[in-house]
Design a protein around this motif. Structure first.
Motif, short mmCIF file in Angstrom:
data_model
loop_
_atom_site.label_atom_id
_atom_site.label_comp_id
_atom_site.label_asym_id
_atom_site.label_seq_id
_atom_site.Cartn_x
_atom_site.Cartn_y
_atom_site.Cartn_z
N LEU A 1 11.60 -15.53 13.19
CA LEU A 1 10.64 -14.52 13.02
C LEU A 1 10.06 -14.26 11.44
CD1 LEU A 1 8.96 -11.94 13.98
CD2 LEU A 1 10.92 -10.59 13.66
N LEU A 2 11.08 -14.37 10.49
CA LEU A 2 10.96 -14.14 9.30
C LEU A 2 10.03 -15.40 8.51
CD1 LEU A 2 14.41 -12.55 7.77
CD2 LEU A 2 12.09 -11.52 7.71
N ALA A 3 10.32 -16.56 9.21
CA ALA A 3 9.79 -17.81 8.74
C ALA A 3 8.20 -17.67 8.92
CB ALA A 3 10.22 -18.68 9.21
N ALA A 4 8.01 -17.10 10.22
CA ALA A 4 6.81 -17.20 10.75
C ALA A 4 6.10 -15.78 9.79
CB ALA A 4 6.67 -16.65 12.13
N MET A 5 6.56 -14.96 9.52
CA MET A 5 5.89 -13.82 8.75
C MET A 5 5.63 -14.37 7.46
SD MET A 5 8.04 -10.44 10.42
CE MET A 5 7.26 -9.01 9.23
N LYS B 1 -4.41 11.14 -2.52
CA LYS B 1 -3.24 10.79 -1.88
C LYS B 1 -3.13 9.52 -1.61
CE LYS B 1 -1.50 14.95 -2.07
NZ LYS B 1 -0.41 15.49 -2.86
N MET B 2 -4.05 8.63 -1.41
CA MET B 2 -3.86 7.24 -1.06
C MET B 2 -3.20 6.28 -2.26
SD MET B 2 -7.09 5.79 1.18
CE MET B 2 -7.41 6.19 2.80
N LYS B 3 -2.46 5.42 -1.87
CA LYS B 3 -1.54 4.52 -2.70
C LYS B 3 -1.56 3.29 -2.29
CE LYS B 3 1.51 7.64 -2.92
NZ LYS B 3 2.56 8.48 -3.06
N PRO B 4 -0.79 2.44 -3.05
CA PRO B 4 -0.95 1.00 -2.42
C PRO B 4 0.25 1.14 -1.42
CG PRO B 4 -0.93 0.71 -4.69
CD PRO B 4 -1.11 2.46 -4.52
N PRO B 5 0.12 0.14 -0.30
CA PRO B 5 0.92 0.33 0.80
C PRO B 5 2.14 -0.03 0.41
CG PRO B 5 -0.41 -1.46 1.12
CD PRO B 5 -1.17 -0.75 -0.09
N LEU B 6 3.29 0.61 1.16
CA LEU B 6 4.60 -0.04 0.72
C LEU B 6 4.87 -1.33 1.29
CD1 LEU B 6 6.38 3.41 1.88
CD2 LEU B 6 6.02 2.59 -0.56
N ASP B 7 6.08 -2.09 0.94
CA ASP B 7 6.40 -3.54 1.28
C ASP B 7 6.52 -3.32 2.74
OD1 ASP B 7 6.03 -4.39 -1.27
OD2 ASP B 7 8.25 -4.12 -1.59
N TRP B 8 7.29 -2.40 3.43
CA TRP B 8 7.73 -2.30 4.68
C TRP B 8 6.18 -2.12 5.55
CZ3 TRP B 8 10.94 -3.02 8.35
CH2 TRP B 8 10.92 -2.44 9.53
N THR B 9 5.29 -1.48 5.06
CA THR B 9 3.94 -1.35 5.73
C THR B 9 3.28 -2.45 5.78
OG1 THR B 9 3.81 1.05 4.68
CG2 THR B 9 1.81 0.10 5.58
N GLN B 10 3.27 -3.32 4.77
CA GLN B 10 2.67 -4.51 4.80
C GLN B 10 3.29 -5.44 5.86
OE1 GLN B 10 3.03 -4.99 0.36
NE2 GLN B 10 1.08 -5.88 0.40
N THR B 11 4.54 -5.44 5.93
CA THR B 11 5.19 -6.47 6.77
C THR B 11 4.47 -6.21 8.10
OG1 THR B 11 7.03 -5.15 7.25
CG2 THR B 11 7.20 -6.87 5.23
N HIS B 12 4.55 -5.20 8.65
CA HIS B 12 3.79 -4.83 10.04
C HIS B 12 2.52 -5.55 10.28
CE1 HIS B 12 6.96 -1.60 10.03
NE2 HIS B 12 6.87 -1.66 11.16
N PHE B 13 1.94 -5.90 9.24
CA PHE B 13 0.41 -6.59 9.34
C PHE B 13 0.77 -7.79 9.92
CE2 PHE B 13 -1.31 -3.45 6.20
CZ PHE B 13 -1.11 -2.51 7.10
N LEU B 14 2.11 -8.53 9.65
CA LEU B 14 2.24 -9.88 9.98
C LEU B 14 3.20 -10.23 11.27
CD1 LEU B 14 3.92 -10.63 6.32
CD2 LEU B 14 1.66 -11.15 7.01
N LEU B 15 3.33 -9.11 11.88
CA LEU B 15 3.88 -9.34 13.33
C LEU B 15 2.84 -9.63 14.26
CD1 LEU B 15 6.02 -6.02 13.38
CD2 LEU B 15 6.97 -8.32 13.11
N SER B 16 3.24 -10.67 15.23
CA SER B 16 2.25 -10.97 16.19
C SER B 16 3.09 -11.23 17.51
CB SER B 16 1.35 -12.14 15.56
OG SER B 16 2.16 -13.26 15.49
N TRP C 1 2.59 -12.94 -1.61
CA TRP C 1 3.56 -11.66 -1.87
C TRP C 1 4.75 -12.14 -0.92
CZ3 TRP C 1 3.84 -8.65 2.90
CH2 TRP C 1 2.91 -8.80 3.80
N ASP C 2 5.88 -11.61 -1.30
CA ASP C 2 7.26 -11.86 -0.59
C ASP C 2 7.63 -10.71 0.05
OD1 ASP C 2 9.71 -12.80 0.00
OD2 ASP C 2 10.30 -12.68 -2.03
N ILE C 3 7.79 -11.11 1.52
CA ILE C 3 8.23 -10.02 2.59
C ILE C 3 9.57 -9.62 2.36
CG2 ILE C 3 6.34 -11.04 4.00
CD1 ILE C 3 8.50 -11.68 5.82
N ARG C 4 10.51 -10.46 1.48
CA ARG C 4 11.90 -10.21 1.78
C ARG C 4 12.23 -9.05 0.61
NH1 ARG C 4 14.36 -14.50 4.13
NH2 ARG C 4 12.83 -16.16 4.57
#
Length: 214
Positions: free
Chosen positions: A200-204, A16-31, A211-214
């Motif tokens: 926030l988007l600039a920092a992320m 069942k594992m698959k590459p993470p969605l873009d939305w998932t990846q962006t959560h790793f950039l929040l701080s 990879w592009d978070i937009r």
């Protein structure tokens, strides 16, 4: 029984594992670089581990590790709570191969896995004393810092376990009240106003190396 659960969990994960969605990846950039932020804890920890930023491949491996934590917590919980009988094995295997678990694994890297690990760790803490209550509440607060939806998803589950184990209504309310207070603080202290979104988007984006978070 333990071997069977681990083998089935591994098989489900591989299927069942698959590459993470873009939305998932962006959560790793929040701080917390720009102040108090909802869902910023995981990204803050990752920033300490990867100060130079995150590549696309690194986010994939992080997503796998997060999903593995949730699945491991579920396996451990089932092994500790289900009876060591044929019925217990059947129930455990049904849970591990169920649609909700498959969806959780399929959404590789979703922070839900970490809330699940916090909640299951909390209910596995033995005892009904003050220390036990403090540890359970601390894990609930940790889950809220990871994602505020922990409050509605699993804190009530922890509170119910405290109540049913003889802790009483007042003690069962402690993690709920504390988690609700923290979630409210996060919402009030970190509103997602339009003027803050650009910064926030600039920092992320600066943290996303290839990879592009937009």
């Amino acid at each position: 029984m333990a071997r069977a659960f681990c083998l089935v969990a591994l098989a489900v994960a591989l299927a069942k594992m698959k590459p993470p969605l873009d939305w998932t990846q962006t959560h790793f950039l929040l701080s917390y670089d720009l102040g108090i932020a909802r869902r910023g804890l995981v990204g803050q920890v990752l920033q300490g581990l990867f100060p130079g930023g995150l590549s696309n491949s690194q986010t994939h491996w992080i997503a796998v590790c997060i999903t593995a934590i949730g699945l491991a917590a579920l396996v451990i919980y089932l092994l500790r709570r289900l009876p060591q009988t044929q019925l217990g094995m059947v129930l455990g295997l049904l849970i591990l191969t169920s649609l909700p678990v498959a969806n959780l694994i399929g959404n590789t890297g979703y922070l839900d896995n970490l809330w699940l690990a916090c909640a299951l760790s909390a209910v596995m803490i033995p005892g009904r004393g003050t220390l036990s209550l403090v540890l359970k509440t601390a894990l609930c607060l940790l889950g809220v810092l990871i994602h505020e939806a922990m409050l509605s998803a699993f804190v009530l589950f922890v509170a119910l376990q405290i109540y049913l184990s003889g802790g009483g209504l007042v003690r069962a309310a402690v993690p709920v009240v504390c988690s609700a207070a923290l979630a409210t603080f996060l919402f009030l202290a970190a509103p997602f106003a339009d003027e803050a979104m650009t910064e926030l988007l600039a920092a992320m984006s600066a943290r996303a190396l290839d990879w592009d978070i937009r």
